[in-house]
Design a protein around this motif. Structure first.
Motif, PDB file in Angstrom:
ATOM      1  N   VAL A  21       9.420 -13.941  30.046  1.00 24.49           N
ATOM      2  CA  VAL A  21      10.233 -12.787  30.434  1.00 24.49           C
ATOM      3  C   VAL A  21       9.321 -11.743  31.080  1.00 24.49           C
ATOM      4  N   GLU A  22       9.607 -11.415  32.349  1.00 25.54           N
ATOM      5  CA  GLU A  22       8.767 -10.438  33.037  1.00 25.54           C
ATOM      6  C   GLU A  22       8.883  -9.069  32.370  1.00 25.54           C
ATOM      7  N   LYS A  23       7.735  -8.477  32.067  1.00 28.51           N
ATOM      8  CA  LYS A  23       7.683  -7.170  31.416  1.00 28.51           C
ATOM      9  C   LYS A  23       7.147  -6.089  32.341  1.00 28.51           C
ATOM     10  N   GLN A  24       6.305  -6.473  33.297  1.00 28.98           N
ATOM     11  CA  GLN A  24       5.677  -5.502  34.183  1.00 28.98           C
ATOM     12  C   GLN A  24       5.548  -6.072  35.582  1.00 28.98           C
ATOM     13  N   ARG A  25       5.641  -5.180  36.566  1.00 28.78           N
ATOM     14  CA  ARG A  25       5.409  -5.558  37.961  1.00 28.78           C
ATOM     15  C   ARG A  25       4.851  -4.332  38.660  1.00 28.78           C
ATOM     16  N   GLY A  26       3.778  -4.524  39.400  1.00 25.18           N
ATOM     17  CA  GLY A  26       3.176  -3.424  40.140  1.00 25.18           C
ATOM     18  C   GLY A  26       2.276  -3.974  41.225  1.00 25.18           C
ATOM     19  N   GLY A  51     -16.298 -13.360  33.535  1.00 26.01           N
ATOM     20  CA  GLY A  51     -15.222 -13.729  32.622  1.00 26.01           C
ATOM     21  C   GLY A  51     -14.687 -12.573  31.795  1.00 26.01           C
ATOM     22  N   ASP A  52     -15.380 -11.427  31.795  1.00 29.30           N
ATOM     23  CA  ASP A  52     -14.877 -10.254  31.077  1.00 29.30           C
ATOM     24  C   ASP A  52     -13.561  -9.798  31.705  1.00 29.30           C
ATOM     25  N   LEU A  53     -12.662  -9.304  30.882  1.00 28.35           N
ATOM     26  CA  LEU A  53     -11.384  -8.762  31.336  1.00 28.35           C
ATOM     27  C   LEU A  53     -11.398  -7.260  31.144  1.00 28.35           C
ATOM     28  N   ILE A  54     -10.878  -6.536  32.109  1.00 29.12           N
ATOM     29  CA  ILE A  54     -10.767  -5.081  32.023  1.00 29.12           C
ATOM     30  C   ILE A  54      -9.281  -4.744  32.022  1.00 29.12           C
ATOM     31  N   PHE A  55      -8.827  -4.148  30.943  1.00 32.26           N
ATOM     32  CA  PHE A  55      -7.442  -3.711  30.844  1.00 32.26           C
ATOM     33  C   PHE A  55      -7.418  -2.232  31.184  1.00 32.26           C
ATOM     34  N   SER A  56      -6.625  -1.873  32.187  1.00 26.55           N
ATOM     35  CA  SER A  56      -6.744  -0.543  32.776  1.00 26.55           C
ATOM     36  C   SER A  56      -5.768   0.496  32.257  1.00 26.55           C
ATOM     37  N   GLY A  57      -4.913   0.157  31.325  1.00 22.51           N
ATOM     38  CA  GLY A  57      -4.006   1.174  30.815  1.00 22.51           C
ATOM     39  C   GLY A  57      -2.730   0.575  30.277  1.00 22.51           C
ATOM     40  N   THR A  58      -1.765   1.422  30.058  1.00 21.76           N
ATOM     41  CA  THR A  58      -0.507   1.017  29.450  1.00 21.76           C
ATOM     42  C   THR A  58       0.651   1.421  30.360  1.00 21.76           C
ATOM     43  N   PRO A  59       0.953   0.597  31.361  1.00 19.46           N
ATOM     44  CA  PRO A  59       2.051   0.935  32.263  1.00 19.46           C
ATOM     45  C   PRO A  59       3.412   0.740  31.609  1.00 19.46           C
ATOM     46  N   GLU A  60       4.427   1.206  32.291  1.00 18.91           N
ATOM     47  CA  GLU A  60       5.799   1.065  31.824  1.00 18.91           C
ATOM     48  C   GLU A  60       6.124  -0.398  31.534  1.00 18.91           C
ATOM     49  N   GLY A  61       6.878  -0.637  30.470  1.00 16.77           N
ATOM     50  CA  GLY A  61       7.353  -1.979  30.165  1.00 16.77           C
ATOM     51  C   GLY A  61       6.574  -2.707  29.089  1.00 16.77           C
ATOM     52  N   VAL A  62       5.452  -2.138  28.652  1.00 20.49           N
ATOM     53  CA  VAL A  62       4.678  -2.830  27.632  1.00 20.49           C
ATOM     54  C   VAL A  62       5.345  -2.687  26.274  1.00 20.49           C
ATOM     55  N   GLY A  63       5.007  -3.564  25.381  1.00 19.99           N
ATOM     56  CA  GLY A  63       5.523  -3.527  24.023  1.00 19.99           C
ATOM     57  C   GLY A  63       4.669  -4.416  23.156  1.00 19.99           C
ATOM     58  N   PRO A  64       5.016  -4.484  21.896  1.00 17.98           N
ATOM     59  CA  PRO A  64       4.203  -5.289  20.978  1.00 17.98           C
ATOM     60  C   PRO A  64       4.323  -6.779  21.274  1.00 17.98           C
ATOM     61  N   VAL A  65       3.270  -7.494  20.952  1.00 22.43           N
ATOM     62  CA  VAL A  65       3.284  -8.953  20.973  1.00 22.43           C
ATOM     63  C   VAL A  65       2.924  -9.427  19.573  1.00 22.43           C
ATOM     64  N   VAL A  66       3.354 -10.620  19.245  1.00 23.55           N
ATOM     65  CA  VAL A  66       3.107 -11.169  17.911  1.00 23.55           C
ATOM     66  C   VAL A  66       2.463 -12.540  18.037  1.00 23.55           C
TER      67      VAL A  66
END
Length: 86
Positions: A21-26, A51-66
């Motif tokens: 399910v798509e949660k974000q698009r930019g 191989g390091d990943l850089i997460f740049s913030g919390t855009p609209e549409g994010v939520g918890p994952v389990v």
């Protein structure tokens, strides 16, 4: 992806799906700081490795994952990444 292979992308669709399910698009062009700016700044604080990943913030549409969720990310011109939450 190494810079030698793709350069410094300034544009490219970015999507994130959770369990299909798509949660974000930019777009990379929507970022406040460019990818090279983020890498430059962070490399002064941390030793970055291939191989390091850089997460740049919390855009609209994010939520918890389990545990068990599958996250799929696509960055146009860069590649795809799939992560299963453990």
């Amino acid at each position: 992806m190494p810079v030698s292979a793709i350069g410094h992308p300034e544009k490219g669709e970015v999507t994130l799906s959770v369990n299909g399910v798509e949660k974000q698009r930019g777009d990379l062009s929507d970022l406040i700081w460019s990818v090279p700016e983020m890498v430059s700044y962070l490399s002064k604080l941390f030793e970055l490795q291939p191989g390091d990943l850089i997460f740049s913030g919390t855009p609209e549409g994010v939520g918890p994952v389990v545990k068990g969720d599958v996250m799929q990310c696509h960055v146009g011109g860069v590649g795809d990444l799939t992560i299963k939450v453990a």
